[in-house]
Design a protein around this motif. Sequence first.
Motif, PDB file in Angstrom:
ATOM      1  N   MET B 112      -2.159   7.373  -2.418  1.00 46.04           N
ATOM      2  CA  MET B 112      -1.226   6.859  -1.409  1.00 46.04           C
ATOM      3  C   MET B 112      -0.048   7.801  -1.258  1.00 46.04           C
ATOM      4  N   ALA B 116       0.962   9.830   2.052  1.00 51.60           N
ATOM      5  CA  ALA B 116       2.286   9.634   2.636  1.00 51.60           C
ATOM      6  C   ALA B 116       2.993  10.970   2.845  1.00 51.60           C
ATOM      7  N   GLN B 125      11.528   8.033   2.352  1.00 48.65           N
ATOM      8  CA  GLN B 125      10.591   7.131   3.044  1.00 48.65           C
ATOM      9  C   GLN B 125       9.427   6.750   2.136  1.00 48.65           C
ATOM     10  N   LYS B 129       8.977   2.961   1.647  1.00 49.78           N
ATOM     11  CA  LYS B 129       7.862   2.409   2.428  1.00 49.78           C
ATOM     12  C   LYS B 129       6.586   2.292   1.616  1.00 49.78           C
ATOM     13  N   VAL B 130       6.469   3.069   0.545  1.00 52.82           N
ATOM     14  CA  VAL B 130       5.213   3.046  -0.208  1.00 52.82           C
ATOM     15  C   VAL B 130       5.419   2.629  -1.668  1.00 52.82           C
ATOM     16  N   PRO B 133       7.464  -0.975  -2.204  1.00 51.12           N
ATOM     17  CA  PRO B 133       6.674  -2.149  -1.772  1.00 51.12           C
ATOM     18  C   PRO B 133       5.424  -2.385  -2.617  1.00 51.12           C
ATOM     19  N   THR B 134       4.753  -1.310  -3.037  1.00 49.88           N
ATOM     20  CA  THR B 134       3.548  -1.536  -3.831  1.00 49.88           C
ATOM     21  C   THR B 134       3.890  -1.870  -5.286  1.00 49.88           C
ATOM     22  N   SER B 208       3.658  -8.223   0.070  1.00 55.09           N
ATOM     23  CA  SER B 208       2.611  -8.142   1.092  1.00 55.09           C
ATOM     24  C   SER B 208       1.349  -8.863   0.637  1.00 55.09           C
ATOM     25  N   LYS B 209       0.705  -9.538   1.591  1.00 58.27           N
ATOM     26  CA  LYS B 209      -0.549 -10.227   1.288  1.00 58.27           C
ATOM     27  C   LYS B 209      -1.622  -9.249   0.839  1.00 58.27           C
ATOM     28  N   GLY B 210      -1.507  -8.021   1.378  1.00 61.26           N
ATOM     29  CA  GLY B 210      -2.477  -6.987   1.038  1.00 61.26           C
ATOM     30  C   GLY B 210      -2.509  -6.710  -0.459  1.00 61.26           C
ATOM     31  N   LEU B 211      -1.321  -6.769  -1.109  1.00 64.67           N
ATOM     32  CA  LEU B 211      -1.261  -6.511  -2.547  1.00 64.67           C
ATOM     33  C   LEU B 211      -1.966  -7.607  -3.319  1.00 64.67           C
ATOM     34  N   MET B 213      -4.392  -9.486  -2.269  1.00 69.27           N
ATOM     35  CA  MET B 213      -5.843  -9.344  -2.102  1.00 69.27           C
ATOM     36  C   MET B 213      -6.359  -8.206  -2.960  1.00 69.27           C
ATOM     37  N   ASN B 214      -5.547  -7.157  -3.053  1.00 70.30           N
ATOM     38  CA  ASN B 214      -5.960  -6.004  -3.838  1.00 70.30           C
ATOM     39  C   ASN B 214      -6.090  -6.366  -5.318  1.00 70.30           C
TER      40      ASN B 214
END
Lengths: 375, 217
Positions: B112, B116, B125, B129-130, B133-134, B208-211, B213-214
């Motif tokens: 990632m 980026a 950034q 942004k990466v 958040p992760t 984030s919902k993505g995390l 799910m991950n």
Amino acid sequence: MQISLENLTKTYNKGSFKAVDQLSLTFEPKKLTVLIGPSGCGKTTVLKMINRLIERTSGDILFDGKSIDQIDPIQLRRQIGYAIQNIGLFIHMNVFDNIAVVPRLLKWPEKKIKSRVEELMELVNLDPQVHMYKYPAQLSGGQKQRIGVARSLAANPKVILMDEPFGAIDPINREKLQDAFIDIQEKIKKTIIFVTHDIREAIKLADKILIMDNGRIVQYDDTVNVVKKPKNAFVDSILGSDRVLKGLEMMPVKDHYSGNFLPINAQEVKTIAMALEYLEKKKKTYAYVIGPRDILLGYCTVEELKRMDQKDELIGQVKPIESVQPHSNLMEAIIRMVESGLTSCPVVDAHHQLLGVIRFETLVEIMSAYERVEV
Amino acid sequence: MALFSYLFENIPYILEKTWEHLYLFLISWSLAVITGIFIGVLSTRGGNEKIGRIVLSITGATQAVPSTAVIALVFIFMGIGALPATFALFIYSLVPITFNTASGLISCSPDMKEAALGMGMTKRQILFKVELPTSIPAIASGVRTAAVINIGTAAIASMIGAGGLGEIIFIGLKLMDVSKIFAGALLVALLAILIDILLALIERTIMSKGLLMNQEN
């Protein structure tokens, strides 16, 4: 955009190891160039020096004649698409936000971004309605890879760098992605620099191939020329022992088929007897049979016709045959010939109209034209 | 029953102590959140992860120091009152937050980060942004652990005259009044649970919902 390398060099450990050694060449605009070679040959280093993820030691990289030093690295990267093997999709962003990264960095209006994302998703064959708001965790490997490609195209860059973008995909899906990618490049015509270690992938995708070893160019030429005339034993070994067959795989039927042939028109030649007479007059052992509007019906052979009831209608006794289309490759034509046992293969268009035949002797000529390389 | 009658008969006093407790917690903990995330981020900058790893080992080891020892040490150097107590709580909360922030940032996927960088994000950034958040799950877990430990340790801080719900427990100990001890302990536990639930809700909304799910995959 034209990218030129001038004596590009990258050394590590105070000059003791040369990863890239005095490389000079020009990448052709709007063409796909594949960089290939054994691991450690410097292909990825070259790629990463172009978007300055790796800083060069000496030499220069020119973008339309302008030195890379005169371009801010951040601005440079935003103008160059970049796709990597492990994709690196942002797991906390949905598909839309992933594709929108560079357009947002470039401060495009949101409306333009939305239509661009939809356009790109359609380009890579993913339904925007279904997938746009999914997260990477909800996508298959192949779908992620497609999003990776879409993301690299997002801001409409003139140049795209791809580092084994299909490397982590299973062979079946890789083939599909490659086919889809060929169609995409056909539409977008970008300058693409593509790193791979898979020679089949290189031959399938590349307009030009750059073969590297120990940081130097071994051969840089059009794909056809590389396959036909490998410069030395090293290139030959990279191409592998089935080089000739690989060559056939990349040659389209349309360049080699003949329209000069004699089919039997079933509308005129109605009975077996008439067909036999026709074949014997022309001294042929078999012929293709066509119907109205030159539609290919199949074929018949002298040997079999002789054993049949001579009064029978020809049209009921025609044997079906698999055909190829002009965009098929010569390898497919050979396979069809092996299947049918005939010395040619019919070429038809999308409406199954017979256009011509590809003959075995033509293939033999092509194969024997390959130069032998001294090993 | 004596427990409840104590609680109901002393509502104003209990509210006052709860407020003191909350106050100790809020100040020391929020300072620790800001400082901890800041140190976590700084220690993992500059391309080399060496400093980050050093910070990880130091903070990792410090987590084994008992809370009473920290309070005792601070008492020796700073004396009694709410200020030394706040300082002790701050130091003690800092540890899990820094540790988790640094470990979250260090474990951010290199793919990632490369993507980026290659797409033209600036370092800042990439961080905002990466990387951050992760790292929210890791950071949030540090922040929540710190909150629970902080509220528990704040009860001990009453020993050095900081006030708070711990006071009820210590008075109960002196008077051998079991209902007081229980009342204090119950309130501290309740406060810790409530704060943890609140923080879990906040974590859900900002992550984030993505995390999520991950993690499930």
